[in-house]
Scaffold this motif. Structure first.
Motif, PDB file in Angstrom:
ATOM      1  N   PHE A 203       0.887  -1.159   0.000  1.00 53.22           N
ATOM      2  CA  PHE A 203       0.000   0.000   0.000  1.00 53.22           C
ATOM      3  C   PHE A 203       0.926   1.211   0.000  1.00 53.22           C
ATOM      4  O   PHE A 203       1.404   1.642   1.046  1.00 53.22           O
ATOM      5  CB  PHE A 203      -0.886  -0.033   1.242  1.00 53.22           C
ATOM      6  N   VAL A 204       1.213   1.725  -1.188  1.00 53.52           N
ATOM      7  CA  VAL A 204       2.240   2.762  -1.306  1.00 53.52           C
ATOM      8  C   VAL A 204       1.767   4.091  -0.730  1.00 53.52           C
ATOM      9  O   VAL A 204       2.424   4.669   0.140  1.00 53.52           O
ATOM     10  CB  VAL A 204       2.659   2.945  -2.786  1.00 53.52           C
ATOM     11  N   LYS A 205       0.600   4.557  -1.215  1.00 50.83           N
ATOM     12  CA  LYS A 205       0.173   5.889  -0.807  1.00 50.83           C
ATOM     13  C   LYS A 205      -1.289   6.136  -1.129  1.00 50.83           C
ATOM     14  O   LYS A 205      -1.792   5.682  -2.161  1.00 50.83           O
ATOM     15  CB  LYS A 205       1.034   6.947  -1.529  1.00 50.83           C
ATOM     16  N   ASP A 206      -1.975   6.837  -0.231  1.00 48.92           N
ATOM     17  CA  ASP A 206      -3.326   7.326  -0.514  1.00 48.92           C
ATOM     18  C   ASP A 206      -3.172   8.665  -1.223  1.00 48.92           C
ATOM     19  O   ASP A 206      -2.685   9.640  -0.649  1.00 48.92           O
ATOM     20  CB  ASP A 206      -4.109   7.498   0.795  1.00 48.92           C
ATOM     21  N   LEU A 207      -3.575   8.690  -2.501  1.00 47.64           N
ATOM     22  CA  LEU A 207      -3.368   9.877  -3.329  1.00 47.64           C
ATOM     23  C   LEU A 207      -4.465  10.920  -3.171  1.00 47.64           C
ATOM     24  O   LEU A 207      -4.418  11.978  -3.805  1.00 47.64           O
ATOM     25  CB  LEU A 207      -3.257   9.458  -4.807  1.00 47.64           C
ATOM     26  N   GLY A 208      -5.458  10.620  -2.347  1.00 50.22           N
ATOM     27  CA  GLY A 208      -6.543  11.583  -2.132  1.00 50.22           C
ATOM     28  C   GLY A 208      -7.825  11.163  -2.809  1.00 50.22           C
ATOM     29  O   GLY A 208      -7.918  10.091  -3.428  1.00 50.22           O
ATOM     30  N   LEU A 209      -8.835  11.992  -2.708  1.00 52.40           N
ATOM     31  CA  LEU A 209     -10.164  11.656  -3.205  1.00 52.40           C
ATOM     32  C   LEU A 209     -10.340  12.036  -4.677  1.00 52.40           C
ATOM     33  O   LEU A 209      -9.810  13.047  -5.145  1.00 52.40           O
ATOM     34  CB  LEU A 209     -11.229  12.367  -2.370  1.00 52.40           C
ATOM     35  N   SER A 210     -11.118  11.201  -5.364  1.00 53.64           N
ATOM     36  CA  SER A 210     -11.492  11.503  -6.741  1.00 53.64           C
ATOM     37  C   SER A 210     -12.681  12.470  -6.721  1.00 53.64           C
ATOM     38  O   SER A 210     -13.221  12.805  -5.651  1.00 53.64           O
ATOM     39  CB  SER A 210     -11.879  10.220  -7.470  1.00 53.64           C
ATOM     40  N   LYS A 211     -13.108  12.901  -7.888  1.00 54.94           N
ATOM     41  CA  LYS A 211     -14.257  13.811  -7.977  1.00 54.94           C
ATOM     42  C   LYS A 211     -15.530  13.164  -7.443  1.00 54.94           C
ATOM     43  O   LYS A 211     -16.440  13.848  -6.995  1.00 54.94           O
ATOM     44  CB  LYS A 211     -14.453  14.252  -9.426  1.00 54.94           C
ATOM     45  N   LYS A 212     -15.568  11.818  -7.493  1.00 54.65           N
ATOM     46  CA  LYS A 212     -16.740  11.099  -7.007  1.00 54.65           C
ATOM     47  C   LYS A 212     -16.604  10.685  -5.541  1.00 54.65           C
ATOM     48  O   LYS A 212     -17.432   9.930  -5.022  1.00 54.65           O
ATOM     49  CB  LYS A 212     -17.005   9.876  -7.878  1.00 54.65           C
ATOM     50  N   GLY A 213     -15.559  11.153  -4.887  1.00 56.90           N
ATOM     51  CA  GLY A 213     -15.401  10.887  -3.461  1.00 56.90           C
ATOM     52  C   GLY A 213     -14.745   9.566  -3.118  1.00 56.90           C
ATOM     53  O   GLY A 213     -14.778   9.148  -1.955  1.00 56.90           O
ATOM     54  N   LYS A 214     -14.119   8.903  -4.087  1.00 52.78           N
ATOM     55  CA  LYS A 214     -13.422   7.647  -3.806  1.00 52.78           C
ATOM     56  C   LYS A 214     -11.932   7.909  -3.607  1.00 52.78           C
ATOM     57  O   LYS A 214     -11.375   8.869  -4.132  1.00 52.78           O
ATOM     58  CB  LYS A 214     -13.641   6.654  -4.950  1.00 52.78           C
ATOM     59  N   HIS A 215     -11.307   7.012  -2.842  1.00 57.25           N
ATOM     60  CA  HIS A 215      -9.887   7.147  -2.575  1.00 57.25           C
ATOM     61  C   HIS A 215      -9.075   6.580  -3.748  1.00 57.25           C
ATOM     62  O   HIS A 215      -9.303   5.449  -4.187  1.00 57.25           O
ATOM     63  CB  HIS A 215      -9.507   6.379  -1.302  1.00 57.25           C
ATOM     64  N   ASN A 216      -8.138   7.380  -4.244  1.00 53.40           N
ATOM     65  CA  ASN A 216      -7.170   6.897  -5.234  1.00 53.40           C
ATOM     66  C   ASN A 216      -5.965   6.350  -4.476  1.00 53.40           C
ATOM     67  O   ASN A 216      -5.280   7.100  -3.767  1.00 53.40           O
ATOM     68  CB  ASN A 216      -6.731   8.041  -6.154  1.00 53.40           C
ATOM     69  N   ILE A 217      -5.743   5.047  -4.614  1.00 53.79           N
ATOM     70  CA  ILE A 217      -4.682   4.385  -3.858  1.00 53.79           C
ATOM     71  C   ILE A 217      -3.627   3.848  -4.810  1.00 53.79           C
ATOM     72  O   ILE A 217      -3.940   3.116  -5.752  1.00 53.79           O
ATOM     73  CB  ILE A 217      -5.240   3.214  -3.024  1.00 53.79           C
ATOM     74  N   GLU A 218      -2.371   4.201  -4.551  1.00 55.91           N
ATOM     75  CA  GLU A 218      -1.269   3.624  -5.321  1.00 55.91           C
ATOM     76  C   GLU A 218      -0.804   2.350  -4.616  1.00 55.91           C
ATOM     77  O   GLU A 218      -0.511   2.357  -3.421  1.00 55.91           O
ATOM     78  CB  GLU A 218      -0.102   4.605  -5.439  1.00 55.91           C
ATOM     79  N   VAL A 219      -0.758   1.239  -5.377  1.00 56.83           N
ATOM     80  CA  VAL A 219      -0.289  -0.035  -4.814  1.00 56.83           C
ATOM     81  C   VAL A 219       0.786  -0.611  -5.721  1.00 56.83           C
ATOM     82  O   VAL A 219       0.862  -0.290  -6.906  1.00 56.83           O
ATOM     83  CB  VAL A 219      -1.459  -1.054  -4.672  1.00 56.83           C
ATOM     84  N   GLU A 220       1.620  -1.449  -5.141  1.00 51.98           N
ATOM     85  CA  GLU A 220       2.594  -2.232  -5.879  1.00 51.98           C
ATOM     86  C   GLU A 220       2.277  -3.702  -5.634  1.00 51.98           C
ATOM     87  O   GLU A 220       2.354  -4.172  -4.495  1.00 51.98           O
ATOM     88  CB  GLU A 220       4.017  -1.930  -5.403  1.00 51.98           C
ATOM     89  N   VAL A 221       1.898  -4.398  -6.679  1.00 49.27           N
ATOM     90  CA  VAL A 221       1.486  -5.803  -6.554  1.00 49.27           C
ATOM     91  C   VAL A 221       2.625  -6.708  -6.994  1.00 49.27           C
ATOM     92  O   VAL A 221       3.190  -6.525  -8.071  1.00 49.27           O
ATOM     93  CB  VAL A 221       0.224  -6.080  -7.405  1.00 49.27           C
ATOM     94  N   PHE A 222       2.949  -7.666  -6.148  1.00 53.15           N
ATOM     95  CA  PHE A 222       3.988  -8.619  -6.475  1.00 53.15           C
ATOM     96  C   PHE A 222       3.455  -9.641  -7.459  1.00 53.15           C
ATOM     97  O   PHE A 222       2.491 -10.357  -7.148  1.00 53.15           O
ATOM     98  CB  PHE A 222       4.508  -9.321  -5.218  1.00 53.15           C
ATOM     99  N   GLY A 223       4.086  -9.712  -8.614  1.00 51.13           N
ATOM    100  CA  GLY A 223       3.553 -10.564  -9.667  1.00 51.13           C
ATOM    101  C   GLY A 223       4.203 -11.906  -9.782  1.00 51.13           C
ATOM    102  O   GLY A 223       3.818 -12.718 -10.616  1.00 51.13           O
TER     103      GLY A 223
END
Length: 256
Positions: A235-255
């Motif tokens: 869970f890298v970072k919470d980038l803040g809310l979108s225009k629709k009020g949802k959280h934009n979350i940056e993640v790094e997924v191990f593939g």
């Protein structure tokens, strides 16, 4: 304690911390699984360890299975590395070899009679694998790990390539209603929130090495989440809310 194995590990970890403190020497555990690391953190919470530094490491920072080192340069005046070696396993005749899975490499290792606690994470890259091994078992693996399935393999001391580490992480931005762990897991692995519940009740979810049973826990920047059966992600970072009020979350997924 939940069971005898957990109780024995709990006591063993306390013994190692006391030995390090009383004898002024570094002491190391075996590789601990997520469940083992949870036992370690219970001992930390209970304040059961001697007053000495500790650190967890498994070969590189994002490893799942980790050793505990009791002691530090501040405690003893000198530094001692973790007794961990990385072994590269590759087919002798690559032209005729087949691709093998993580399970294939693990099964071949276990067939040598090795204790699972003596080796850590296994990273499979096409026909090759990189395995973190306790230094005490390193020579045995180098000499005796000669085949995977029907393929003859050779083992050498190596390092996990930096390019491999970077390629193994897929960075992306997801949108969730909240940073609750069940919401993020469901989005990362394309599950419904309801489908994530058994993973919590069956103790298959951990955050930073600690088992999490509450699915309403909020994640924070820098958390590493592991879901047994799926893998893990940062869970890298919470980038803040979108225009629709949802959280934009940056993640790094191990593939891998």
């Amino acid at each position: 304690m939940a069971n005898q194995e957990e109780e024995l590990l709990y006591k063993r970890l306390i013994e190692l911390s006391n030995r390090a403190y009383q004898n002024n020497i570094y002491c190391f555990s075996d590789f601990l699984s997520i469940a083992g690391q949870d036992t370690f953190y219970k001992a930390v919470k209970d304040k059961s360890f001697a007053p000495i530094s500790y650190e967890l490491f498994g070969g590189y920072e994002n490893c799942e299975r980790k050793m505990v080192r009791f002691g530090s340069e501040q405690d003893f005046g000198y530094e001692l590395d973790f007794p961990i070696k990385c072994i590269k396993v590759e087919p002798v005749a690559k032209k005729f070899a087949k691709k093998h899975s993580h399970r294939d490499f693990l099964g071949s290792l276990m067939s040598l009679g090795l204790d699972r606690k003596k080796f850590g994470d296994i990273f499979v890259d096409d026909m090759e694998a990189y395995i973190y091994v306790d230094e005490s078992a390193c020579d045995y693996v180098l000499e005796n790990f000669t085949s995977v399935g029907r393929d003859i393999v050779k083992c050498t001391i190596s390092e996990l390539p930096e390019s491999y580490i970077k390629e193994a992480l897929e960075s992306k931005v997801i949108q969730v209603a909240s940073p609750r762990i069940d919401a993020v897991i469901s989005r990362v692995y394309n599950l419904s929130r309801k489908d994530t519940i058994p993973y919590f009740t069956e103790k298959k979810v951990s955050v930073n090495g600690r088992i999490v049973e509450n699915n309403d826990k909020n994640l924070s920047d820098g958390d590493t989440v592991s879901v047994r059966g799926f893998g893990k992600f940062n869970f890298v970072k919470d980038l803040g809310l979108s225009k629709k009020g949802k959280h934009n979350i940056e993640v790094e997924v191990f593939g891998r």
